[in-house]
Design an enzyme around this catalytic site. Structure first.
Site, mmCIF file in Angstrom:
data_model
loop_
_atom_site.group_PDB
_atom_site.id
_atom_site.type_symbol
_atom_site.label_atom_id
_atom_site.label_comp_id
_atom_site.label_asym_id
_atom_site.label_seq_id
_atom_site.Cartn_x
_atom_site.Cartn_y
_atom_site.Cartn_z
ATOM 1 N N SER A 141 -21.736 38.853 -9.070
ATOM 2 C CA SER A 141 -21.990 39.395 -7.698
ATOM 3 C C SER A 141 -20.701 39.968 -7.207
ATOM 4 O O SER A 141 -19.611 39.524 -7.635
ATOM 5 C CB SER A 141 -22.591 38.304 -7.098
ATOM 6 N N TYR A 154 -22.201 29.528 -4.339
ATOM 7 C CA TYR A 154 -22.495 30.827 -5.038
ATOM 8 C C TYR A 154 -21.318 31.518 -5.516
ATOM 9 O O TYR A 154 -21.233 32.018 -6.569
ATOM 10 C CB TYR A 154 -23.327 31.616 -3.989
#
Length: 306
Positions: A141, A154
């Protein structure tokens, strides 16, 4: 370009919905035979016709070692081997500051987003080696390239995936197994909208204002789509990507580091002013590297003083 994947056998984790489903569809369109796994039973049932039957749509939690072992046993039985692994499974995790984050939430995010990549890759490697080589595409990401306030678990997992990818590419290169990682930006869809609404609430901003600021940090001024991510996956696993390995590839419209004042601190200045400061700093670094002179950098900074 020769994006033909005829005869290739692929597994897409979390492949029954969202980005994963689009990746699955594009691989099949390119000629691959796909198996998908997911934790969503309803999505698996809906996806079964896409992949060619319920026996190719398997319920499995990639963070559970026993379920991953069972999944790969089914791959050997039903596909007869493996040529492509797309480690797409992941969760967004909580939107909380580090001090608010519980150990259980931290561990769950790491388990799905990082341990899942490890467990599936470990089981896929012998099958890829037996096939004479293959390709693994991991999914990170922009959170694995930039800082991500209030998304510590995350970001930690997504940065970890980059390190795992680069290590795997070195280890597996001699076996003709290529390993790359994609770093998607803001992928349009309900998941990103939900995360942004949670972040808006956590930072005290409206969703509209947070979205506006996010768009300002993207050079192309638009988010990316699941189709953009799927196209990159197909390219990387196809013969066109045969000499690409060990790479972390952003698909994000050129996303700059976040400079949102309320989250990262900006001295009370606007995003536009902070962005100019960031760009002036980068330009000065460039001139120091190229000719040892800081003249152009100082001139640029004087012109763009707040």
């Amino acid at each position: 370009m020769s994006a033909s994947l005829a005869g290739q056998r692929a597994l897409v984790t979390a492949g029954a919905a969202g980005i994963g489903l689009v990746i699955t569809q594009r691989l099949i369109e390119a000629g691959a035979r796909c198996m998908v796994c997911d934790v969503d039973a309803a999505a698996l049932e809906a996806c079964a016709s896409t992949v060619g039957g319920k026996d190719l749509a398997v319920r499995a939690d990639v963070s559970n070692e026993a379920q991953v072992d069972a999944l790969f046993s089914q791959i050997e039985q039903r596909l007869g081997g493996l040529d492509v692994l797309v480690n797409n499974a992941g969760i967004s995790g909580p939107t909380l500051s580090l001090e608010e984050l519980s150990l259980a939430d931290w561990q769950r995010t790491i388990a799905v987003n990082l341990d899942g990549h490890f467990l599936c890759s470990r089981r896929a490697i012998p099958l890829l080696r037996a096939a004479g080589g293959g390709s693994i595409v991991n999914m990170s990401s922009i959170g694995g390239r930039l800082g991500y306030p209030k998304r510590a678990s995350y970001a930690a997992a997504k940065w970890g995936i980059v390190g795992l990818t680069k290590t795997m590419s070195i280890e597996l290169g001699p076996d003709n197994i290529r390993v790359n990682v994609i770093q998607p930006g803001m992928v349009e869809g309900p998941r990103v909208e939900r995360v942004m609404r949670e972040k808006a609430e956590a930072t005290g901003m409206s969703y509209e204002e947070l979205h506006r600021r996010a768009m300002q940090r993207i050079s192309l001024r638009r988010g990316v789509t699941a189709e953009d991510i799927a196209a990159m996956v197909v390219f990387l696993v196809s013969p066109d990507g045969r000499n690409i390995s060990g790479q972390a590839i952003p698909v994000d419209g050129s996303n700059k580091p976040g400079l949102t004042t309320r989250v990262a601190g900006g001295g009370g200045k606007s995003d536009e002013q902070n962005l100019r400061r960031f760009e002036s700093h980068r330009l000065r670094q460039f001139h120091r590297r190229t000719d040892g002179s800081d003249t152009a950098g100082r001139f640029w900074c004087r012109r763009h003083q707040d």
